[in-house]
Design an enzyme around this catalytic site. Sequence first.
Site, PDB file in Angstrom:
ATOM      1  N   ASN A   9       0.868  -1.186   0.000  1.00 15.59           N
ATOM      2  CA  ASN A   9       0.000   0.000   0.000  1.00 15.59           C
ATOM      3  C   ASN A   9       0.902   1.233   0.000  1.00 15.59           C
ATOM      4  OD1 ASN A   9      -1.791   2.042   0.471  1.00 15.59           O
ATOM      5  ND2 ASN A   9      -2.417   1.352   2.516  1.00 15.59           N
ATOM      6  N   TRP A  10       0.943   1.914  -1.142  1.00 15.02           N
ATOM      7  CA  TRP A  10       1.847   3.057  -1.265  1.00 15.02           C
ATOM      8  C   TRP A  10       1.220   4.361  -0.776  1.00 15.02           C
ATOM      9  CZ3 TRP A  10       4.163   1.593  -6.750  1.00 15.02           C
ATOM     10  CH2 TRP A  10       5.074   0.551  -6.567  1.00 15.02           C
ATOM     11  N   LYS A  11      -0.007   4.276  -0.274  1.00 15.69           N
ATOM     12  CA  LYS A  11      -0.655   5.449   0.353  1.00 15.69           C
ATOM     13  C   LYS A  11      -0.500   6.686  -0.538  1.00 15.69           C
ATOM     14  CE  LYS A  11      -0.135   3.162   4.757  1.00 15.69           C
ATOM     15  NZ  LYS A  11      -0.034   3.224   6.198  1.00 15.69           N
ATOM     16  N   HIS A  98      -9.558   1.173   5.133  1.00 14.93           N
ATOM     17  CA  HIS A  98      -8.233   1.285   5.744  1.00 14.93           C
ATOM     18  C   HIS A  98      -8.333   2.211   6.952  1.00 14.93           C
ATOM     19  CE1 HIS A  98      -4.066   2.392   6.414  1.00 14.93           C
ATOM     20  NE2 HIS A  98      -3.763   1.264   5.812  1.00 14.93           N
ATOM     21  N   GLU A 100      -6.692   4.608   7.940  1.00  9.26           N
ATOM     22  CA  GLU A 100      -6.561   6.046   7.657  1.00  9.26           C
ATOM     23  C   GLU A 100      -7.845   6.607   7.060  1.00  9.26           C
ATOM     24  OE1 GLU A 100      -2.930   5.329   5.582  1.00  9.26           O
ATOM     25  OE2 GLU A 100      -2.063   4.778   7.516  1.00  9.26           O
ATOM     26  N   GLU A 170      -5.265  -4.922  10.670  1.00 10.74           N
ATOM     27  CA  GLU A 170      -4.208  -3.921  10.857  1.00 10.74           C
ATOM     28  C   GLU A 170      -4.460  -3.179  12.168  1.00 10.74           C
ATOM     29  OE1 GLU A 170      -2.258  -2.679   6.918  1.00 10.74           O
ATOM     30  OE2 GLU A 170      -4.080  -1.509   7.077  1.00 10.74           O
ATOM     31  N   GLY A 176       2.686   2.212  10.806  1.00  6.98           N
ATOM     32  CA  GLY A 176       3.632   3.309  10.641  1.00  6.98           C
ATOM     33  C   GLY A 176       4.377   3.684  11.915  1.00  6.98           C
ATOM     34  N   SER A 214       3.626  -2.316  10.313  1.00  9.90           N
ATOM     35  CA  SER A 214       5.076  -2.405  10.507  1.00  9.90           C
ATOM     36  C   SER A 214       5.666  -3.757  10.111  1.00  9.90           C
ATOM     37  CB  SER A 214       5.438  -2.043  11.957  1.00  9.90           C
ATOM     38  OG  SER A 214       5.085  -0.684  12.221  1.00  9.90           O
ATOM     39  N   GLY A 235       2.992  -1.063   4.330  1.00 12.47           N
ATOM     40  CA  GLY A 235       3.080   0.350   3.985  1.00 12.47           C
ATOM     41  C   GLY A 235       4.524   0.748   3.750  1.00 12.47           C
ATOM     42  N   GLY A 236       5.150   1.346   4.765  1.00 19.75           N
ATOM     43  CA  GLY A 236       6.491   1.926   4.646  1.00 19.75           C
ATOM     44  C   GLY A 236       7.521   1.035   3.970  1.00 19.75           C
TER      45      GLY A 236
END
Length: 250
Positions: A9-11, A98, A100, A170, A176, A214, A235-236
């Site tokens: 997921n590159w957000k 998600h 967010e 999640e 994150g 993470s 993500g990251g």
Amino acid sequence: MLKKIMAANWKMYKTRDDASRTARELVVAVGDKLPDDREVLLIPPFTALYGVSEMLAGQTGYFLGGQNFYPEQEGAYTGEISPQQLTDCGCSFALVGHSERRHVLGERDDFLAEKVLYGLNSNLKIILCIGETIEERKQGLVEQVLLGQLEKGLARAGQVKAENFIIAYEPVWAIGTGETAGPEDIAQAHDLIRSWLEPNQQEGKDIRILYGGSVKPDNCATIISLDNVDGVLVGGASLKADSFSKIVTA
Ligand code: 13P
């Protein structure tokens, strides 16, 4: 047996060039090391979807997904995107709910239930994201929160096909933050989700449950080997081909 999903997921990161370049570098770095029982899912921002889809054309085992959509085919919904527009750019998957979207954009369970139904009816495979906050965990509400989000998220769709519906657990406090849930926490949450799915969904034993929060190259192998973990949502550590390729092949 459905394949495990290794999702990136590159957000709201990456320009078109950067996204396409990362996709190409990933395919090269993974090479022929993608295990047969896994598939890779890239979920770039909307602006990069088409470029990444061109980059992935002809690659076996790679799929494209949207981070969000609005549950209508078209209309006066400024700033939104439809499932048809996602599939037009090469998407076969989409995220719904998600954390967010829930916590920053204020999306609520009844709206998410509508999206799950609409997305499935629009030929998208839907990944419904669920997870508790740290406050909810401290108050011992994990079970109540997860099963509540699950039940409400599926309220409109009813019975779903395992091939087309995926859950991502999640925990909000692990997203994150560098703080991964421990293997016991992950196993417990995934077992709980499975124990709800089996009696409530005809294909409940086959519905894939991904873990996100993470995930890194050095913890992925442990996480992916747990019972009831059918993939990861990263993500990251998915932003660079080097680290995501290690996760994909871990
Ligand atoms: P991180 O891997 O950066 O914790 O993000 C997880 C996530 O939100 C994936 O959807």
